[in-house]
Write a protein that holds these residues in place. Structure first.
Motif, short mmCIF file in Angstrom:
data_model
loop_
_atom_site.label_atom_id
_atom_site.label_comp_id
_atom_site.label_asym_id
_atom_site.label_seq_id
_atom_site.Cartn_x
_atom_site.Cartn_y
_atom_site.Cartn_z
N GLY A 1 29.62 47.85 59.42
CA GLY A 1 30.69 47.97 60.40
C GLY A 1 31.05 46.67 61.10
N LEU A 2 30.39 45.58 60.78
CA LEU A 2 30.75 44.29 61.34
C LEU A 2 31.81 43.65 60.45
N ASP A 3 32.36 42.52 60.90
CA ASP A 3 33.37 41.83 60.10
C ASP A 3 32.80 41.35 58.77
N LYS B 1 32.19 53.90 60.08
CA LYS B 1 32.43 52.51 60.48
C LYS B 1 33.33 52.45 61.71
N THR B 2 34.37 53.29 61.74
CA THR B 2 35.27 53.33 62.89
C THR B 2 34.55 53.88 64.11
N LEU B 3 33.69 54.89 63.92
CA LEU B 3 32.92 55.44 65.03
C LEU B 3 32.02 54.39 65.66
N CYS C 1 42.55 52.37 60.07
CA CYS C 1 41.40 53.06 59.51
C CYS C 1 41.83 54.21 58.61
N ASN C 2 40.99 54.49 57.65
CA ASN C 2 41.19 55.64 56.79
C ASN C 2 40.28 56.76 57.27
#
Length: 197
Positions: A132-134, A9-11, A28-29
């Motif tokens: 990965g969106l809000d 998701k962060t990528l 982020c984790n």
């Protein structure tokens, strides 16, 4: 030494943010630990290159990429992972990145979500996916009766939603590929708007 690895998701967020100017806040984790990394990333694009500045609680690091390409977000991810691991002071080279298939191919889904999507194509129904969106993307699939295929509705967001609707005729593999393609287009169109907000 433990190798921290950013979540998919962060990528995906980094892949969109490297093409924008601005300041982005991340909490982020990592995939292999419960420790969060909180940082502020500033992106300054110019004609000669892109400057990335990463501010953590007590450190500030910068990276300039002179020839940006489609993998710039992976270079940036390696840089952030090196900061988290503590390799910035030792100049130890990073181990080669195992690229996530979903990011490289532009697919926002992990293996489990792809299996859920296959099941949705086979049986019909509805599903909410975190891509990965809000907000989650809502999907509804109806199996057509007159010919083999599906009718699908995809919705990203609630207040300013983006919607796609289509009917695809063919076997399950064709229907799945068409649904995945539509999902990729929807996420790509919704991501810049979500990041700008």
């Amino acid at each position: 030494m433990n190798r921290f690895s950013l979540a998919d998701k962060t990528l995906r967020l980094l892949a969109a943010q490297v093409n924008l100017n601005g300041t982005f806040h991340h909490s982020c984790n990592f995939k292999n630990t419960n420790l969060p990394l909180i940082f502020v990333m500033q992106v300054e694009r110019s004609s000669s290159g892109t400057l990335f500045t990463i501010d953590t609680a007590d450190e500030k690091h910068s990276l300039t990429v002179y020839d940006p390409d489609k993998d710039t977000h992976l270079v940036l991810a390696d840089f952030i992972e090196s900061i988290a691991t503590g390799r910035m002071d030792t100049a130890e080279p990073a181990t080669p990145r195992v690229r996530a298939e979903s990011v490289d191919l532009g697919q926002p889904l992990d293996a489990n979500q792809q299996e859920q999507l296959h099941q949705l194509v086979r049986l019909g129904g509805s599903l909410k996916l975190d891509v990965g969106l809000d907000e989650a993307v809502s999907l509804a699939v109806h199996r057509t009766q007159s010919r083999k295929g599906i009718t699908a509705i995809l919705v990203a967001g609630d207040c300013c939603s983006r919607t796609q609707c289509f009917t695809a005729y063919g076997d399950d593999k064709h229907s799945f590929n068409r649904l995945l393609q539509s999902l990729n287009h929807l996420v790509a169109s919704a991501a810049p708007a979500a990041l700008a907000a």
